[in-house]
Each structure stands twice: as C-alpha cells, then as structure tokens.
Design an enzyme around this catalytic site. Structure first.
Site, PDB file in Angstrom:
ATOM      1  N   THR A 188       0.865  -1.084   0.190  1.00 50.51           N
ATOM      2  CA  THR A 188       0.128   0.225  -0.029  1.00 50.51           C
ATOM      3  C   THR A 188       0.886   1.089   0.020  1.00 50.51           C
ATOM      4  O   THR A 188       1.886   1.323   0.648  1.00 50.51           O
ATOM      5  CB  THR A 188      -0.685  -0.006   1.369  1.00 50.51           C
ATOM      6  OG1 THR A 188      -1.839  -1.124   1.277  1.00 50.51           O
ATOM      7  CG2 THR A 188      -1.757   1.241   1.415  1.00 50.51           C
ATOM      8  N   THR A 196      -2.748  -4.891   8.115  1.00 52.55           N
ATOM      9  CA  THR A 196      -4.122  -5.508   8.180  1.00 52.55           C
ATOM     10  C   THR A 196      -5.115  -4.712   8.175  1.00 52.55           C
ATOM     11  O   THR A 196      -5.635  -4.496   9.305  1.00 52.55           O
ATOM     12  CB  THR A 196      -3.973  -6.823   9.261  1.00 52.55           C
ATOM     13  OG1 THR A 196      -2.796  -7.361   9.364  1.00 52.55           O
ATOM     14  CG2 THR A 196      -5.039  -7.787   9.120  1.00 52.55           C
TER      15      THR A 196
END
Length: 376
Positions: free
Chosen positions: A237, A290
């Site tokens: 990301t 996560t």
C-alpha cells in the site's frame, strides 16, 4: 458543607473520561503528561519539547510504500535503486508543489500518483490480484483544513484511484463511491477508461499463483513458494502526507489490497478514520497493514484523538496505536504521521516500513530496510 475534595474528584473523573474517548490509554496519557510533553499543535499552549528519537523534525512531505519485512541484503542493487528512485520521484513531485505554494491536497495526490504508476508498489500499476484474478483498487484522500474527504473502493478501470477519490470529494456531494458506480463517475468527469491488463505485472501474478498453491503454474518448489510469499511483502500500500507553510495538512492512501482477497473485500485504505485521516488540529496520517484490524480499531482517527484529547505528541500517539493497540487486536502494520509543526513519526509493528521524507530545506531521505526506520 461540601467536601473540599469533591472538585478534585470531579476534575479527575472528567479527565479520565476525555482520555477514555480514544481507547483505554489513560495510563499512557498520564505518563506523557508527567513527562512534560507539549500538546499537539493547535490543541493547547506550551513550549515545544524535544522529539522522541524516532521522530524526524522539519518534514514537509512523507510517503510510504507499505509495512512488512525487508532485511538488508534482500534486494539486488538494481531492485534497491528502483525502490529508492520511486520514493524519491514521489517526494520531489510533492515537495515542488508545496514549495510553490500549491495546496497540500495537490502535493499528496501527485505524490501518490507517482507511486500508483510505479509497478514496484501495490497500487495502480502493479496492484495485486483478487481470487478471480482481477484488480480491485481502493483509495482515499483528506484535507485537514476543513475535514473534506473522498474515497473509492473496488475500482476496476481507473488508472489513478487517488485522483478519482479527490474527484468524489470535489465534484460530488458524497464521500465514498464503490465499484461500477465509481468507475462510471470517473468517465463522466473525463477520466480515461483503463483496461484491467494495464495493472498486470508478472510479479503479482506469481504471487497469486503462490497464494492459491498452484505449483504447476508457479513452477516452483515449496521453498520457492515461501520465498515468493516473503517477497510479496515488499512494495505494498502507498500513502502520502504533507504540511504547508500555513500548517495545513493533508493525507492520501491507495492500494490494490491483499493478494487472493475475496472479490468485493475492502480494507482500511479507503476508509476515512481507519487508513487515512487529516486534521489541522492534530496531524495527517496514512496507514498500512492488516486492513480489517485497522478498521476495527479506527486506527488513523485514534491517533488523532490521542493527540487532541490526551495531548500526546505525534510520535507517542502513533506508536501507542500502531505498536500497542493494533497488535493487541491480533495484527501488525505501520503508518506515517505528520503533525502541523513538521514532526514525522513512522511507527510499525512489522519488522519495517518502506518510507521516505523531504524536509523544509529540500533534503530527501528514503528508508527501505528494516534497520533504516527505528521501531517506535
């Protein structure tokens, strides 16, 4: 006659209640106050205190490329150069805009655009595949001056999801659009249609095959699959945060999500308050890790709340959430967090986090390996 102790008890109770608004961090908040730390910029008064060792001063813009593990020696010289060049290009792009007096939203959007176009990262070109071997892209952007924000999820045909997220913020009455509706909105606003094959890379395809356990297609041994799984942690990301001369902050995050994720799965990156948050009173923050747990913990906003209500400095607040709260919920991750003074923190509960920053005088630093970014 009322007891003289009653006002003190009431004051203590109110203080505990306020700090409790951002989770069960009363003890941590008390320790910070006792240490004489100054409140967050814009929240209260008091002289600036020395930043923690892991906090960097005088930062204008910072970017990240995902949390995970990247031990020294795990990349070839060519791979290392490619990652550092990508981070550097993003930093230079955003810094030039801030230096020219452009809005910080421009800076974070364009910095993320660079990383979305770089196949080394899991955003835009080079995004991972879902269970149906498709790309579903998520992004969000937020302006700290007025708390305006925009987000998209499950985008299939837009090259730069972060730009679409900003369009949602500025060209619609909404904050969040998803799937076909988001792609259609992009077309109606002049964003070119992008076919799915644009996002494809061999590396991400190999990661999908490894995740599915397809050894015939992968053509690798069990040891090779393990190595591929470890390699998939590299380049995740992406995000950018920035502050201008007027202490306005902004944040942006973009991702392809998780390899082999269920179709329709949405993580924290497009969720305002979970993966992205910006408020001129506290900070700009972009998270990585996560996603399900960052959503449950409202991680990005919780850092802001600790700064505003418990008066923690950015380094302490970000570390409390990222290295204590998130692991306590059963997950790991990282973040880059920048307050209006220009203090940058990059806490992580993973072994490392790919990141970089540029200071007011134009100095650029990129940090890839686990030992380059101190644990907070």
């Amino acid at each position: 006659m009322p007891s003289p102790k009653r006002p003190l008890l009431i004051s203590a109770g109110l203080a505990a209640l306020v700090i409790g608004l951002s989770g069960s961090q009363f003890a941590a908040g008390a320790a910070t106050t006792a240490a004489g730390q100054s409140p967050a910029a814009g929240v209260g008064q008091g002289p600036a205190q020395a930043a923690p060792a892991s906090t960097v001063r005088d930062v204008v813009l910072a970017v990240h490329g995902g949390a995970g593990s990247l031990p020294r020696g795990s990349l070839t010289a060519t791979q290392e150069k490619a990652y550092r060049d990508g981070l550097t290009k993003a930093l230079r792009t955003g810094y030039a805009l801030v230096k020219d007096g452009k809005p910080v939203l421009d800076a974070v959007e364009k910095a993320v655009n660079v990383l979305e176009d770089d196949p080394n990262f899991n955003a835009g070109k080079g995004a991972v595949f879902n269970t149906d071997a498709e790309h579903e892209l998520d992004a969000s952007i937020m302006n700290g001056k007025d708390l305006r924000s925009g987000a998209v999820a499950g985008v299939h045909h837009t090259k730069n999801p972060i730009t679409l997220a900003r369009l949602v913020m500025e060209k619609s009455p909404h904050v969040f659009m998803a799937g076909k509706g988001a792609d259609d909105f992009a077309l109606r606003n002049g964003v070119p249609y992008t076919t799915q094959d644009y996002f494809w890379t061999q590396r991400r395809w190999d990661s999908l095959m490894a995740a599915k356990g397809n050894t015939l297609a992968q053509g690798k041994t069990a040891q090779g699959k393990a190595a591929q799984s470890k390699d998939s942690e590299v380049g995740g990301t992406v995000g950018a945060i920035a502050v201008d001369r007027s202490r306005n902050v902004a944040a942006a995050t973009s991702t392809g999500g998780l390899t082999n994720k269920q179709v329709g799965r949405v993580g924290d990156s497009p969720v305002i308050g979970a993966g992205t948050y910006a408020n001129n009173r506290t900070l700009a923050i972009s998270c990585t890790g996560t996603g399900e747990v960052f959503i449950r913990g409202v991680a990005a906003y919780d850092v802001s709340a600790l700064m505003e209500y418990a008066r923690m400095p950015v380094g302490k607040a970000a570390a409390t959430v990222i290295t204590q709260k998130i692991p306590a919920l059963g997950a790991t991750g990282g973040a880059i967090a920048l307050d209006p003074r220009g203090d940058l923190a990059a806490p992580h509960s993973t072994n490392g986090i790919i990141n970089g920053y540029v200071t007011r005088d134009g100095k650029i630093v990129t940090r890839l390996y686990d030992d380059e970014t101190p644990a907070s």
